[in-house]
Design a protein around this motif. Sequence first.
Motif, PDB file in Angstrom:
ATOM      1  N   HIS A 115     -34.264   6.642 -48.072  1.00 22.05           N
ATOM      2  CA  HIS A 115     -33.386   7.760 -48.207  1.00 22.05           C
ATOM      3  C   HIS A 115     -32.830   8.119 -47.179  1.00 22.05           C
ATOM      4  CE1 HIS A 115     -37.205   9.978 -47.620  1.00 22.05           C
ATOM      5  NE2 HIS A 115     -36.667  10.745 -46.861  1.00 22.05           N
ATOM      6  N   GLN A 116     -33.283   7.276 -46.494  1.00 22.97           N
ATOM      7  CA  GLN A 116     -32.847   7.296 -44.370  1.00 22.97           C
ATOM      8  C   GLN A 116     -32.198   5.937 -43.656  1.00 22.97           C
ATOM      9  OE1 GLN A 116     -33.097  10.253 -42.352  1.00 22.97           O
ATOM     10  NE2 GLN A 116     -34.006  11.255 -44.013  1.00 22.97           N
ATOM     11  N   ARG A 117     -32.156   5.059 -44.680  1.00 20.48           N
ATOM     12  CA  ARG A 117     -31.501   3.923 -44.084  1.00 20.48           C
ATOM     13  C   ARG A 117     -29.619   4.156 -43.416  1.00 20.48           C
ATOM     14  NH1 ARG A 117     -33.410  -0.254 -48.778  1.00 20.48           N
ATOM     15  NH2 ARG A 117     -36.016   0.299 -48.946  1.00 20.48           N
ATOM     16  N   GLY A 118     -29.416   4.819 -43.510  1.00 23.81           N
ATOM     17  CA  GLY A 118     -28.066   5.257 -43.731  1.00 23.81           C
ATOM     18  C   GLY A 118     -28.208   4.818 -41.567  1.00 23.81           C
ATOM     19  N   VAL A 119     -29.655   5.982 -41.467  1.00 23.91           N
ATOM     20  CA  VAL A 119     -29.449   6.040 -39.872  1.00 23.91           C
ATOM     21  C   VAL A 119     -29.551   4.708 -38.976  1.00 23.91           C
ATOM     22  CG1 VAL A 119     -30.964   6.896 -38.111  1.00 23.91           C
ATOM     23  CG2 VAL A 119     -30.913   7.899 -39.864  1.00 23.91           C
ATOM     24  N   LEU A 120     -30.735   3.879 -39.646  1.00 24.24           N
ATOM     25  CA  LEU A 120     -30.337   1.832 -39.433  1.00 24.24           C
ATOM     26  C   LEU A 120     -29.179   1.448 -39.669  1.00 24.24           C
ATOM     27  CD1 LEU A 120     -32.788  -0.109 -38.387  1.00 24.24           C
ATOM     28  CD2 LEU A 120     -32.750  -0.442 -41.013  1.00 24.24           C
ATOM     29  N   TRP A 121     -28.595   1.740 -40.693  1.00 20.28           N
ATOM     30  CA  TRP A 121     -27.078   0.955 -40.847  1.00 20.28           C
ATOM     31  C   TRP A 121     -26.099   1.320 -39.473  1.00 20.28           C
ATOM     32  CZ3 TRP A 121     -27.404  -3.099 -42.758  1.00 20.28           C
ATOM     33  CH2 TRP A 121     -28.841  -3.362 -43.661  1.00 20.28           C
ATOM     34  N   LEU A 122     -25.885   3.179 -39.082  1.00 18.45           N
ATOM     35  CA  LEU A 122     -25.571   3.538 -38.244  1.00 18.45           C
ATOM     36  C   LEU A 122     -26.091   2.657 -36.702  1.00 18.45           C
ATOM     37  CD1 LEU A 122     -23.343   5.995 -36.954  1.00 18.45           C
ATOM     38  CD2 LEU A 122     -25.208   7.384 -36.913  1.00 18.45           C
ATOM     39  N   CYS A 123     -27.015   3.049 -36.187  1.00 20.73           N
ATOM     40  CA  CYS A 123     -27.730   2.283 -35.110  1.00 20.73           C
ATOM     41  C   CYS A 123     -27.078   0.364 -35.183  1.00 20.73           C
ATOM     42  CB  CYS A 123     -29.350   1.912 -35.272  1.00 20.73           C
ATOM     43  SG  CYS A 123     -29.829   1.344 -34.392  1.00 20.73           S
ATOM     44  N   VAL A 124     -27.159  -0.241 -36.374  1.00 22.12           N
ATOM     45  CA  VAL A 124     -26.157  -1.471 -36.582  1.00 22.12           C
ATOM     46  C   VAL A 124     -25.295  -0.849 -36.597  1.00 22.12           C
ATOM     47  CG1 VAL A 124     -25.936  -3.440 -37.543  1.00 22.12           C
ATOM     48  CG2 VAL A 124     -28.587  -2.252 -37.529  1.00 22.12           C
ATOM     49  N   VAL A 125     -24.217  -0.784 -36.991  1.00 23.63           N
ATOM     50  CA  VAL A 125     -22.862  -0.364 -36.371  1.00 23.63           C
ATOM     51  C   VAL A 125     -22.371   0.153 -34.881  1.00 23.63           C
ATOM     52  CG1 VAL A 125     -20.995   0.570 -37.372  1.00 23.63           C
ATOM     53  CG2 VAL A 125     -21.925   0.039 -39.151  1.00 23.63           C
ATOM     54  N   ALA A 126     -23.704   1.288 -34.109  1.00 26.62           N
ATOM     55  CA  ALA A 126     -23.171   1.148 -32.956  1.00 26.62           C
ATOM     56  C   ALA A 126     -23.235  -0.010 -31.764  1.00 26.62           C
ATOM     57  CB  ALA A 126     -23.667   2.650 -32.450  1.00 26.62           C
ATOM     58  N   GLU A 127     -24.575  -0.593 -32.398  1.00 26.66           N
ATOM     59  CA  GLU A 127     -25.018  -2.075 -31.461  1.00 26.66           C
ATOM     60  C   GLU A 127     -23.765  -2.620 -31.603  1.00 26.66           C
ATOM     61  OE1 GLU A 127     -27.104  -2.218 -28.774  1.00 26.66           O
ATOM     62  OE2 GLU A 127     -28.084  -1.576 -29.837  1.00 26.66           O
ATOM     63  N   THR A 128     -23.123  -2.944 -33.175  1.00 27.87           N
ATOM     64  CA  THR A 128     -21.662  -4.296 -32.596  1.00 27.87           C
ATOM     65  C   THR A 128     -20.926  -3.779 -32.029  1.00 27.87           C
ATOM     66  OG1 THR A 128     -22.860  -4.812 -34.943  1.00 27.87           O
ATOM     67  CG2 THR A 128     -20.840  -5.667 -34.439  1.00 27.87           C
ATOM     68  N   LEU A 129     -20.130  -2.419 -32.045  1.00 21.14           N
ATOM     69  CA  LEU A 129     -19.503  -1.839 -31.814  1.00 21.14           C
ATOM     70  C   LEU A 129     -19.906  -1.456 -29.731  1.00 21.14           C
ATOM     71  CD1 LEU A 129     -18.094   1.454 -33.297  1.00 21.14           C
ATOM     72  CD2 LEU A 129     -16.738  -0.272 -32.832  1.00 21.14           C
ATOM     73  N   TYR A 130     -20.928  -1.499 -29.575  1.00 23.83           N
ATOM     74  CA  TYR A 130     -21.770  -1.956 -27.798  1.00 23.83           C
ATOM     75  C   TYR A 130     -21.268  -3.026 -27.000  1.00 23.83           C
ATOM     76  CZ  TYR A 130     -24.926  -1.655 -23.910  1.00 23.83           C
ATOM     77  OH  TYR A 130     -24.998  -1.934 -23.074  1.00 23.83           O
ATOM     78  N   LEU A 131     -21.687  -4.090 -27.980  1.00 23.73           N
ATOM     79  CA  LEU A 131     -22.183  -5.263 -28.149  1.00 23.73           C
ATOM     80  C   LEU A 131     -19.705  -6.116 -27.944  1.00 23.73           C
ATOM     81  CD1 LEU A 131     -24.396  -6.594 -29.751  1.00 23.73           C
ATOM     82  CD2 LEU A 131     -24.390  -6.606 -27.130  1.00 23.73           C
ATOM     83  N   SER A 132     -19.522  -5.660 -28.654  1.00 24.63           N
ATOM     84  CA  SER A 132     -17.699  -5.671 -28.675  1.00 24.63           C
ATOM     85  C   SER A 132     -16.302  -5.295 -27.501  1.00 24.63           C
ATOM     86  CB  SER A 132     -17.138  -5.884 -30.240  1.00 24.63           C
ATOM     87  OG  SER A 132     -17.596  -6.021 -31.169  1.00 24.63           O
ATOM     88  N   LEU A 133     -17.061  -3.876 -27.674  1.00 28.26           N
ATOM     89  CA  LEU A 133     -15.968  -3.751 -27.014  1.00 28.26           C
ATOM     90  C   LEU A 133     -16.798  -3.503 -24.828  1.00 28.26           C
ATOM     91  CD1 LEU A 133     -16.393   0.359 -27.929  1.00 28.26           C
ATOM     92  CD2 LEU A 133     -14.488  -1.556 -27.773  1.00 28.26           C
ATOM     93  N   LEU A 134     -18.032  -3.940 -24.474  1.00 30.26           N
ATOM     94  CA  LEU A 134     -18.482  -4.435 -23.718  1.00 30.26           C
ATOM     95  C   LEU A 134     -17.850  -5.747 -22.725  1.00 30.26           C
ATOM     96  CD1 LEU A 134     -20.172  -4.096 -21.445  1.00 30.26           C
ATOM     97  CD2 LEU A 134     -22.151  -4.443 -22.125  1.00 30.26           C
ATOM     98  N   PHE A 135     -18.360  -7.106 -24.034  1.00 31.37           N
ATOM     99  CA  PHE A 135     -17.073  -8.142 -24.382  1.00 31.37           C
ATOM    100  C   PHE A 135     -15.491  -7.650 -23.679  1.00 31.37           C
ATOM    101  CE2 PHE A 135     -14.859 -11.788 -25.743  1.00 31.37           C
ATOM    102  CZ  PHE A 135     -15.911 -12.978 -25.124  1.00 31.37           C
ATOM    103  N   ILE A 136     -15.304  -6.849 -24.439  1.00 28.87           N
ATOM    104  CA  ILE A 136     -13.603  -6.975 -24.351  1.00 28.87           C
ATOM    105  C   ILE A 136     -13.744  -6.689 -23.305  1.00 28.87           C
ATOM    106  CG2 ILE A 136     -11.454  -5.846 -25.315  1.00 28.87           C
ATOM    107  CD1 ILE A 136     -12.970  -5.789 -27.848  1.00 28.87           C
ATOM    108  N   GLY A 137     -14.366  -5.437 -22.497  1.00 30.84           N
ATOM    109  CA  GLY A 137     -14.287  -4.872 -21.352  1.00 30.84           C
ATOM    110  C   GLY A 137     -14.643  -6.129 -20.017  1.00 30.84           C
ATOM    111  N   GLY A 138     -14.837  -6.296 -20.102  1.00 30.91           N
ATOM    112  CA  GLY A 138     -15.291  -8.139 -19.330  1.00 30.91           C
ATOM    113  C   GLY A 138     -14.489  -8.711 -18.991  1.00 30.91           C
ATOM    114  N   VAL A 139     -13.619  -9.195 -19.930  1.00 32.16           N
ATOM    115  CA  VAL A 139     -12.735 -10.151 -20.576  1.00 32.16           C
ATOM    116  C   VAL A 139     -11.081  -9.692 -19.886  1.00 32.16           C
ATOM    117  CG1 VAL A 139     -10.694 -11.401 -22.025  1.00 32.16           C
ATOM    118  CG2 VAL A 139     -13.432 -11.569 -22.904  1.00 32.16           C
TER     119      VAL A 139
END
Length: 307
Positions: A115-139
Amino acid sequence: MGLERRRRASLALTLSFVALAFAVSAVTTSYWCEGTRKVAKPFCTGPPVKEKQLYCIRFNSSNLNDSRQVQYIFETGEEKFIMRKFHTGIFFSCEQAVDMNGFDCRSFAEIAPEHQRGVLWLCVVAETLYLSLLFIGGVLMILEQCPCFSVMNKLKLSAFAAMCTALSGLCGMVAHMMFTTIFHLAVSMGPEDWRPKTWDYSWSYALAWCSFGTCMGSAVTTLNRYTKTIIEFKYKRHNIEKNLMIKQKMMELGLPEQMWDVYLTAEPADAEIPSEPLVNGHKPSTGAPCVFEEVDGVPEQQGEAYC
């Protein structure tokens, strides 16, 4: 000034890709947390050996099918338990094998409370956004260094790079905090065969926060460089407008062009416009008496005049 801007741009770009390397290393490893689990030793299988096996319990006889023989064990108390090491990341949790050689891994989603796995998926989505935006900023920072763009286009790229890098830092902070939350929930409400006895944060967790710190450093450097460039442009435009205003005032007074150079080049950029207009290139009379002196014995004017 241009050299300083290029150094700031190189510093921001370096920090951005260092943060990206740290983040990828942290996400792809499973050493965010590590510790030990206290589990009961399993029964030993196979033929008896001369050396005592510390990771399992062996009966006094290997003939377990003989019901007439009494079976007993020598381990008592804490000797019946063993401490197995484990380490956990965002995607996997690994624990030492039964024979203490190697690790057996399983998905961390299976360990997190259902019943708390939504927190884990929120973590995964936020981590994906973190890597994507960081890569876009570097480009965008790399494109800003390209000489084919105009100054205004470079400013726009710098602004977007600063915005993407700052947003990626915020997403990274949310992701790290969400992992901390879901791991605490798994420790307290996770399956019985996984709950650790002792645990602590490991090097991947420290690497993730180092990535966040360098990411925010890159964002601050890029934003500072953008702001400084805008201020320089405004200051230069203000000086140009002031010089044009002085020039227009002199044209209205009918002064010769030689006087323009005196005000536009000899005076500093922030010199103020004369409070009183000049009359034929001379300061107007203030009402104070002054005496004209003789030049070569011949007076230029008799009497007194008012200066």
